[in-house]
Design a protein around this motif. Structure first.
Motif, short mmCIF file in Angstrom:
data_model
loop_
_atom_site.label_atom_id
_atom_site.label_comp_id
_atom_site.label_asym_id
_atom_site.label_seq_id
_atom_site.Cartn_x
_atom_site.Cartn_y
_atom_site.Cartn_z
N TRP A 127 1.43 7.63 -7.58
CA TRP A 127 1.72 6.35 -6.73
C TRP A 127 1.66 5.01 -7.77
CZ3 TRP A 127 -2.86 2.77 -7.67
CH2 TRP A 127 -2.95 1.88 -6.49
N TYR A 128 1.04 4.70 -9.05
CA TYR A 128 1.33 3.67 -9.67
C TYR A 128 2.33 3.41 -10.54
CZ TYR A 128 -1.47 6.63 -13.37
OH TYR A 128 -2.03 7.12 -14.56
N ASN A 129 2.98 4.82 -10.62
CA ASN A 129 4.55 4.74 -11.50
C ASN A 129 5.19 4.20 -10.48
OD1 ASN A 129 3.63 4.89 -14.06
ND2 ASN A 129 3.50 7.15 -14.14
N GLY A 130 5.43 4.47 -8.90
CA GLY A 130 6.37 4.25 -8.57
C GLY A 130 6.93 5.96 -7.90
N HIS A 131 6.76 6.69 -8.33
CA HIS A 131 7.54 8.08 -7.41
C HIS A 131 7.74 8.10 -5.59
CE1 HIS A 131 8.48 12.32 -6.73
NE2 HIS A 131 8.43 12.48 -7.85
N PRO A 132 9.31 8.26 -5.49
CA PRO A 132 9.28 7.85 -4.79
C PRO A 132 8.50 8.66 -2.82
CG PRO A 132 10.86 8.17 -5.40
CD PRO A 132 9.86 8.63 -6.34
N GLN A 133 7.88 9.88 -4.32
CA GLN A 133 7.61 11.07 -2.88
C GLN A 133 5.45 10.01 -2.73
OE1 GLN A 133 6.99 14.47 -4.60
NE2 GLN A 133 5.99 15.65 -2.71
N ALA A 135 4.60 6.71 -3.46
CA ALA A 135 4.36 5.04 -3.45
C ALA A 135 3.50 4.81 -2.16
CB ALA A 135 6.52 4.96 -3.01
N THR A 136 4.30 5.51 -0.89
CA THR A 136 3.06 4.67 0.50
C THR A 136 1.37 5.08 0.34
OG1 THR A 136 3.96 6.84 1.35
CG2 THR A 136 4.88 4.02 1.07
N LEU A 137 0.85 6.01 -0.94
CA LEU A 137 -0.39 6.72 -0.74
C LEU A 137 -1.31 5.91 -0.48
CD1 LEU A 137 -1.12 9.39 -1.99
CD2 LEU A 137 -2.27 8.35 -3.82
N ASP A 138 -1.65 4.71 -0.49
CA ASP A 138 -1.83 3.44 -0.57
C ASP A 138 -3.20 3.80 -0.43
OD1 ASP A 138 -2.48 0.60 0.58
OD2 ASP A 138 -2.79 1.65 2.62
N ASP A 173 5.23 -1.22 -16.94
CA ASP A 173 6.30 -1.03 -16.38
C ASP A 173 5.62 -0.87 -14.81
OD1 ASP A 173 5.92 1.14 -16.52
OD2 ASP A 173 8.33 1.96 -16.68
N ILE A 174 4.26 -1.26 -14.72
CA ILE A 174 3.76 -0.66 -13.13
C ILE A 174 4.01 -1.03 -12.79
CG2 ILE A 174 1.49 -2.69 -13.25
CD1 ILE A 174 -0.18 -0.06 -12.95
N VAL A 175 4.37 -0.47 -11.08
CA VAL A 175 5.18 -0.89 -9.95
C VAL A 175 4.58 -1.72 -8.75
CG1 VAL A 175 6.26 0.80 -9.25
CG2 VAL A 175 4.29 1.11 -8.70
N SER A 176 4.58 -3.28 -8.66
CA SER A 176 4.39 -3.79 -7.70
C SER A 176 2.68 -4.27 -6.60
CB SER A 176 4.76 -5.33 -7.17
OG SER A 176 5.08 -5.77 -8.68
N HIS A 177 3.57 -2.81 -6.21
CA HIS A 177 2.48 -2.62 -5.56
C HIS A 177 1.06 -1.82 -5.26
CE1 HIS A 177 4.06 1.91 -4.74
NE2 HIS A 177 3.56 2.02 -5.69
N ALA A 178 1.35 -1.42 -7.13
CA ALA A 178 0.20 -0.76 -7.86
C ALA A 178 -0.55 -1.85 -8.17
CB ALA A 178 0.55 0.53 -8.41
N VAL A 430 11.46 1.86 -5.28
CA VAL A 430 10.29 3.15 -5.58
C VAL A 430 10.40 4.02 -3.47
CG1 VAL A 430 8.34 2.23 -5.89
CG2 VAL A 430 8.90 1.93 -3.63
N ASP A 431 11.61 4.03 -3.04
CA ASP A 431 12.69 4.01 -1.98
C ASP A 431 14.00 5.35 -2.72
OD1 ASP A 431 13.43 3.26 -0.14
OD2 ASP A 431 12.09 2.30 -0.05
N ILE A 432 14.52 6.71 -2.18
CA ILE A 432 15.68 6.65 -2.76
C ILE A 432 16.69 5.81 -2.12
CG2 ILE A 432 16.89 9.08 -2.23
CD1 ILE A 432 14.38 10.68 -2.73
#
Ligand code: NAP
Length: 440
Positions: A127-133, A135-138, A173-178, A430-432
């Motif tokens: 989630w915090y690294n932006g793996h597409p699987q 990314a939406t963990l929330d 490079d933490i993704v912005s959503h995280a 974060v998505d394919i």
């Protein structure tokens, strides 16, 4: 020597070290295709290594050098076992090497594991690294207490990431959503739960020491949990250093600890026995343990820790692939020093399980290439003459697969660099679909 063809499944460290070793061993006589199910390379370097550990990620420059040579190519966005089978690859390539890592979380095997806000580290780190699987963990970070299960380096990564301020993420490079979720987190207590004691932690000193230098969090270790200091002398040097750091944490005066709003507490000799809650986790029932011949044994004495978020960092499993023998107990491919079947090999975590550093995969890659060379010499791989990448390209055409090349990846990378926050190296897609759009 006639050209030999090697397919490597997985473009993480184990995959690229194997490609590098093949180039060194066979030179111009080899063609290597490295497959990845994502349109982007580097596996764990991109989606596993902590975003605030950029120097570790620098090793990808070495993999890029390998990727840019003529006899190695990256084939992204292809899932082996789904788009193309391992058996089909074996028809086309002299050797097929599975370097698929261990991307699945090991289960705790206790009740309540499926409650809300309980995650395995593969999911939470993803989630915090932006793996597409993932990314939406929330994850819900609005509660007060997080319990991190396990005392390895992944538990440290997770505890540290949960503790940092926006400023401390500068240059990561933490993704912005995280980042946005983490900096508005209300967590003020992070309990790291270990089923054994301070002398049995799997945390390396450099990573453990980082917990002592956080802006708003302070480590808490109870003096009474530490064994007699003289016993540290028996430990191997790395663990001895970690034990010394735990002693330094235990010596932090109460008034200094109180200056930081977040407590990172070490709870030793406590194994989780169930997770409690109604839909969402509310507590972790633990049983106190004692060491018996180095193993944790429950004492029967239990207690419940409050928990609004639980992240279990207890190790990983390899994902099975149809048709490939799998060792269920060990959670990796069934293999004999990396050999699975004639012409089918495995390296890295897919071979030995989830242990060691990035660099541990280098000798693994070199070893497997040596085995492939021996199997060629012994005639086990049959005569040269397989179709290799030409045959694979025909299959791509026939199935209408949308392959992402290394050149495409460089365009995706460039787009990610352009999108970066100030001071950050990149903003990952974060998505394919977004990755594929970015190649133009
Ligand atoms: P790990 O080092 O194997 O640690 C796993 C932890 O989980 C251990 O403390 C283990 O306790 C505990 N555990 C296992 N099963 C459990 C259960 N059922 N209940 C409670 N606790 C349980 O694994 P990891 O942290 O996932 O790391 C994987 C590898 O990646 C390691 O080699 C690590 O060093 C490496 N890594 C390195 C870095 C870095 O260098 N910066 C960062 C992240 C990961 P026991 O010891 O009692 O089994």
């Amino acid at each position: 020597m006639a050209t030999r063809h090697i397919a490597i499944i997985g473009s993480g460290p184990a995959g690229y070290y194997t490609a590098e070793a093949a180039q060194k061993a066979f030179g111009e006589d080899v063609r290597v295709d490295i497959f990845d199910c994502l349109p982007v390379p580097y596996g764990l370097i991109r989606t596993g290594v902590a975003p605030d550990h950029q120097s570790i990620k620098g090793v990808s420059r070495r993999y890029e050098k390998v990727a840019l040579t003529d006899n190695v190519r990256f084939v992204g966005n292809v899932t082996i076992g789904q788009d193309v089978s391992v058996a089909e690859l074996q028809e086309l390539y002299d050797a097929v090497v599975l370097a698929t890592g261990a991307p699945k979380d090991r289960d705790l095997g206790i009740s309540g594991e499926d409650l809300g806000n309980v995650f395995g580290s593969a999911a939470f780190v993803g989630w915090y690294n932006g793996h597409p699987q993932f990314a939406t963990l929330d994850p819900d970070l609005s509660g007060k207490t997080a319990v991190v299960i396990g005392m390895g380096n992944v538990a440290l990564d997770v505890a540290r990431i949960l503790s940092k301020t926006r400023e401390e993420f500068a240059g990561s490079d933490i993704v912005s959503h995280a980042l946005d979720a983490l900096v508005s987190s209300k967590i003020e207590r992070i309990v790291i739960l270990g089923r054994r004691g301070p002398h049995q932690i799997m945390m390396t000193p450099k990573e453990l020491g980082e917990l002592g230098n956080l802006d708003r969090a302070c480590p808490h270790v109870h003096q009474g949990d530490l064994p007699d200091e003289a016993e540290d002398a028996m430990l191997e040097p790395g663990l001895r250093k970690s034990a010394t750091i735990l002693r330094q944490f235990a010596a932090i005066p109460e008034d200094i600890r109180a200056e930081k709003p977040v407590a990172v507490e070490f709870a030793f000799f406590a194994q989780p026995v169930s997770l409690k809650g109604d839909g969402k986790v509310e507590g972790v029932e633990i049983e106190h343990t004692e060491l018996v011949r180095g193993r944790a044994r429950g004492t029967g004495e239990t207690a419940t820790l409050p928990a609004d978020l639980v992240i279990s960092c207890i190790g990983y499993r390899t994902s099975p692939i149809p048709g490939v023998p799998f060792d269920e107990r060990a959670g990796r491919f069934a293999n004999d020093d990396g050999r699975i079947l004639h012409g089918l090999y495995c390296v890295g975590w897919a071979r030995r399980g989830p242990s060691g550093t990035i660099g541990t995969n280098r000798p693994d890659g070199y070893d497997i290439v040596q085995s492939i060379g021996e199997d060629m010499d012994d005639g086990i791989l049959g005569p040269a003459g397989k179709q290799g990448r030409e045959g694979f390209d025909a299959l791509v055409e026939q199935r209408g697969l949308d392959v992402v090349t290394f050149r495409d990846w460089k365009k995706i990378e460039e787009a990610e660099e352009k999108l970066a926050r100030e001071g950050a190296p990149r903003e990952k897609f974060v998505d394919i679909e977004a990755m594929i759009r970015a190649r133009g």
